[in-house]
Design an enzyme around this catalytic site. Structure first.
Site, PDB file in Angstrom:
ATOM      1  N   LYS A  65       0.808  -1.218   0.000  1.00 17.69           N
ATOM      2  CA  LYS A  65       0.000   0.000   0.000  1.00 17.69           C
ATOM      3  C   LYS A  65       0.843   1.270   0.000  1.00 17.69           C
ATOM      4  O   LYS A  65       0.492   2.277   0.606  1.00 17.69           O
ATOM      5  CB  LYS A  65      -0.978   0.013   1.171  1.00 17.69           C
ATOM      6  CG  LYS A  65      -1.829  -1.237   1.299  1.00 17.69           C
ATOM      7  CD  LYS A  65      -2.411  -1.685  -0.038  1.00 17.69           C
ATOM      8  CE  LYS A  65      -3.382  -0.659  -0.619  1.00 17.69           C
ATOM      9  NZ  LYS A  65      -3.842  -1.062  -1.998  1.00 17.69           N
ATOM     10  N   ALA A  66       1.948   1.229  -0.738  1.00 14.63           N
ATOM     11  CA  ALA A  66       2.828   2.393  -0.824  1.00 14.63           C
ATOM     12  C   ALA A  66       3.014   2.894  -2.246  1.00 14.63           C
ATOM     13  O   ALA A  66       3.939   3.652  -2.516  1.00 14.63           O
ATOM     14  CB  ALA A  66       4.189   2.070  -0.202  1.00 14.63           C
ATOM     15  N   GLY A  67       2.150   2.463  -3.174  1.00 14.09           N
ATOM     16  CA  GLY A  67       2.220   2.989  -4.525  1.00 14.09           C
ATOM     17  C   GLY A  67       2.806   2.053  -5.551  1.00 14.09           C
ATOM     18  O   GLY A  67       3.169   2.487  -6.646  1.00 14.09           O
ATOM     19  N   THR A  69       1.335  -0.329  -7.392  1.00 12.10           N
ATOM     20  CA  THR A  69       0.498  -0.377  -8.595  1.00 12.10           C
ATOM     21  C   THR A  69       0.653   0.890  -9.417  1.00 12.10           C
ATOM     22  O   THR A  69       0.748   0.843 -10.657  1.00 12.10           O
ATOM     23  CB  THR A  69      -0.981  -0.583  -8.214  1.00 12.10           C
ATOM     24  OG1 THR A  69      -1.131  -1.839  -7.551  1.00 12.10           O
ATOM     25  CG2 THR A  69      -1.879  -0.544  -9.439  1.00 12.10           C
ATOM     26  N   TRP A  70       0.693   2.020  -8.753  1.00  8.75           N
ATOM     27  CA  TRP A  70       0.819   3.311  -9.430  1.00  8.75           C
ATOM     28  C   TRP A  70       2.120   3.388 -10.234  1.00  8.75           C
ATOM     29  O   TRP A  70       2.114   3.695 -11.429  1.00  8.75           O
ATOM     30  CB  TRP A  70       0.767   4.418  -8.380  1.00  8.75           C
ATOM     31  CG  TRP A  70       0.683   5.822  -8.914  1.00  8.75           C
ATOM     32  CD1 TRP A  70       0.289   6.201 -10.165  1.00  8.75           C
ATOM     33  CD2 TRP A  70       0.990   7.026  -8.211  1.00  8.75           C
ATOM     34  NE1 TRP A  70       0.323   7.576 -10.279  1.00  8.75           N
ATOM     35  CE2 TRP A  70       0.753   8.097  -9.091  1.00  8.75           C
ATOM     36  CE3 TRP A  70       1.433   7.282  -6.914  1.00  8.75           C
ATOM     37  CZ2 TRP A  70       0.960   9.415  -8.714  1.00  8.75           C
ATOM     38  CZ3 TRP A  70       1.628   8.600  -6.530  1.00  8.75           C
ATOM     39  CH2 TRP A  70       1.390   9.661  -7.430  1.00  8.75           C
ATOM     40  N   HIS A 126       6.980  -7.080  -2.735  1.00 14.37           N
ATOM     41  CA  HIS A 126       6.847  -6.437  -1.431  1.00 14.37           C
ATOM     42  C   HIS A 126       7.886  -6.990  -0.455  1.00 14.37           C
ATOM     43  O   HIS A 126       7.817  -6.718   0.744  1.00 14.37           O
ATOM     44  CB  HIS A 126       5.453  -6.676  -0.850  1.00 14.37           C
ATOM     45  CG  HIS A 126       4.355  -5.913  -1.530  1.00 14.37           C
ATOM     46  ND1 HIS A 126       4.484  -4.597  -1.923  1.00 14.37           N
ATOM     47  CD2 HIS A 126       3.088  -6.285  -1.884  1.00 14.37           C
ATOM     48  CE1 HIS A 126       3.362  -4.187  -2.480  1.00 14.37           C
ATOM     49  NE2 HIS A 126       2.504  -5.191  -2.479  1.00 14.37           N
ATOM     50  N   SER A 156      -4.360   2.783   4.627  1.00 16.62           N
ATOM     51  CA  SER A 156      -4.590   2.134   3.346  1.00 16.62           C
ATOM     52  C   SER A 156      -4.532   0.614   3.477  1.00 16.62           C
ATOM     53  O   SER A 156      -5.337  -0.112   2.877  1.00 16.62           O
ATOM     54  CB  SER A 156      -3.546   2.620   2.328  1.00 16.62           C
ATOM     55  OG  SER A 156      -3.817   2.095   1.047  1.00 16.62           O
ATOM     56  N   PHE A 248      -5.065   9.214 -10.535  1.00 11.52           N
ATOM     57  CA  PHE A 248      -5.821   8.228  -9.756  1.00 11.52           C
ATOM     58  C   PHE A 248      -7.243   8.062 -10.275  1.00 11.52           C
ATOM     59  O   PHE A 248      -7.774   6.954 -10.318  1.00 11.52           O
ATOM     60  CB  PHE A 248      -5.821   8.618  -8.281  1.00 11.52           C
ATOM     61  CG  PHE A 248      -4.633   8.068  -7.536  1.00 11.52           C
ATOM     62  CD1 PHE A 248      -4.717   6.880  -6.846  1.00 11.52           C
ATOM     63  CD2 PHE A 248      -3.420   8.731  -7.565  1.00 11.52           C
ATOM     64  CE1 PHE A 248      -3.626   6.359  -6.173  1.00 11.52           C
ATOM     65  CE2 PHE A 248      -2.317   8.223  -6.897  1.00 11.52           C
ATOM     66  CZ  PHE A 248      -2.423   7.034  -6.200  1.00 11.52           C
TER      67      PHE A 248
END
Length: 312
Positions: A65-67, A69-70, A126, A156, A248
């Site tokens: 949950k730290a980006g 995917t982005w 991860h 998140s 986003f």
């Protein structure tokens, strides 16, 4: 962003496939070599550790949950916007395979990567730094690490565990936050994860350490740093397109990015791509929780020069 017919067809195919899969009960945490994990990330451990990285691989490493995917999507756009290569029909999680993933009924990360023919291979992980397969260091593969402040990460991660049936039961927010502070999360302690990669970065020229808050504050600036690190020189038109598609709101509407094709994610509980904001922790932490968290944080982050912003 408009979705073409190929995306719709692919989504229907995936929906049909997913409806035929049944996940076992939510997994439980256990201690794995000093790090809290579940079997979904350890049952294929020997094959993960034997994975053969290549010099042109690009690894995107983050705590959950730290980006990830982005940044994975940004890199996919930068490298492969000029090719068909399934960008309009293949979900991002297949274009950027998850190295250590081993969930029954789902593609195995190592196998997907070994079968991937396009170059460079974009790889998601991860893993804490001490668990990364040795070949990434031997091949001097490029590694992009993204770190996000602990408070927003905790929030998140809580919502992610609520909607992800392949994660342990999160419990209520208060108990979840307590476990987060103890490091009893899948992939272990946030504190040890960000500090471990930060320390490795000091002696590793193949690591770019980015901050989620910087990416939010000035995406174009950080995109420039990313391209410089990777030796990319995108045209102005490609840069503009990446900036637009990686917003986003655009990603939330994109069925190949937003998690809607993954059967383990219950989007009725919470979106996979939820807010992408800095400071959302203020909507969850009580005054007492914030004070306790700050005190604990100060103790755990004493011996590092690593600094985070919790507001912009």
């Amino acid at each position: 962003m408009m979705l073409d017919a190929g995306i719709c067809v692919r989504s229907l195919e995936l929906d049909d496939r997913n409806q035929q899969m049944e996940l076992p009960p939510r997994p439980t945490l256990f201690d794995f070599r000093g790090v809290s994990m579940t079997t979904y990330f350890t049952d294929n451990w020997d094959n993960v550790q034997r994975f053969q990285a290549r010099p042109d691989d690009v690894l995107i490493a983050t705590y959950p949950k730290a980006g990830n995917t982005w940044v994975s999507y940004i890199l996919d756009l930068l490298y492969f916007s000029h090719t068909a290569e399934g960008r309009d029909s293949v979900p991002l999680f297949e274009r950027v395979p998850f190295l250590e993933l081993y969930v029954p009924g789902f593609p195995i990360g190592v196998d997907e990567l070994n079968e991937l023919t396009r170059k460079p291979r974009l790889i998601k992980t991860h893993l804490p730094v001490q668990f990364l397969p040795r070949s990434f260091w031997e091949q001097n593969s490029k590694i992009v690490y993204v770190a996000r402040n602990a408070k927003d990460t905790a929030v998140s991660y809580f919502h992610f565990d609520r909607m992800n049936l392949a994660q342990p039961e999160p419990g209520d927010w208060s108990s979840f936050l307590h476990r987060f502070m103890q490091g009893k999360m899948v992939f272990g302690s946030w504190y040890e994860h960000v500090k471990g990669w930060w320390q490795k970065k000091q002696s590793g020229s193949n690591i770019l350490y980015l901050f989620y808050e910087d990416l939010i504050e000035d995406t174009e600036r950080e995109l420039g740093a990313l391209c410089s690190f990777l030796g990319l020189a995108p045209t102005a038109a490609l840069t503009e397109a990446v900036m637009k598609e990686a917003l986003f709101d655009s990603m939330k509407r994109n069925a190949l990015v937003n998690g809607s094709t993954a059967t383990s994610l219950d989007l009725n509980v919470s979106p996979f791509i939820r807010k992408g904001k800095v400071g959302d922790w203020k909507n969850h932490f009580t005054v007492e929780q914030n004070e306790q968290f700050d005190e604990d944080y100060g103790e755990k982050m004493t011996n590092t020069d690593l600094q985070f912003r919790t507001v912009l």
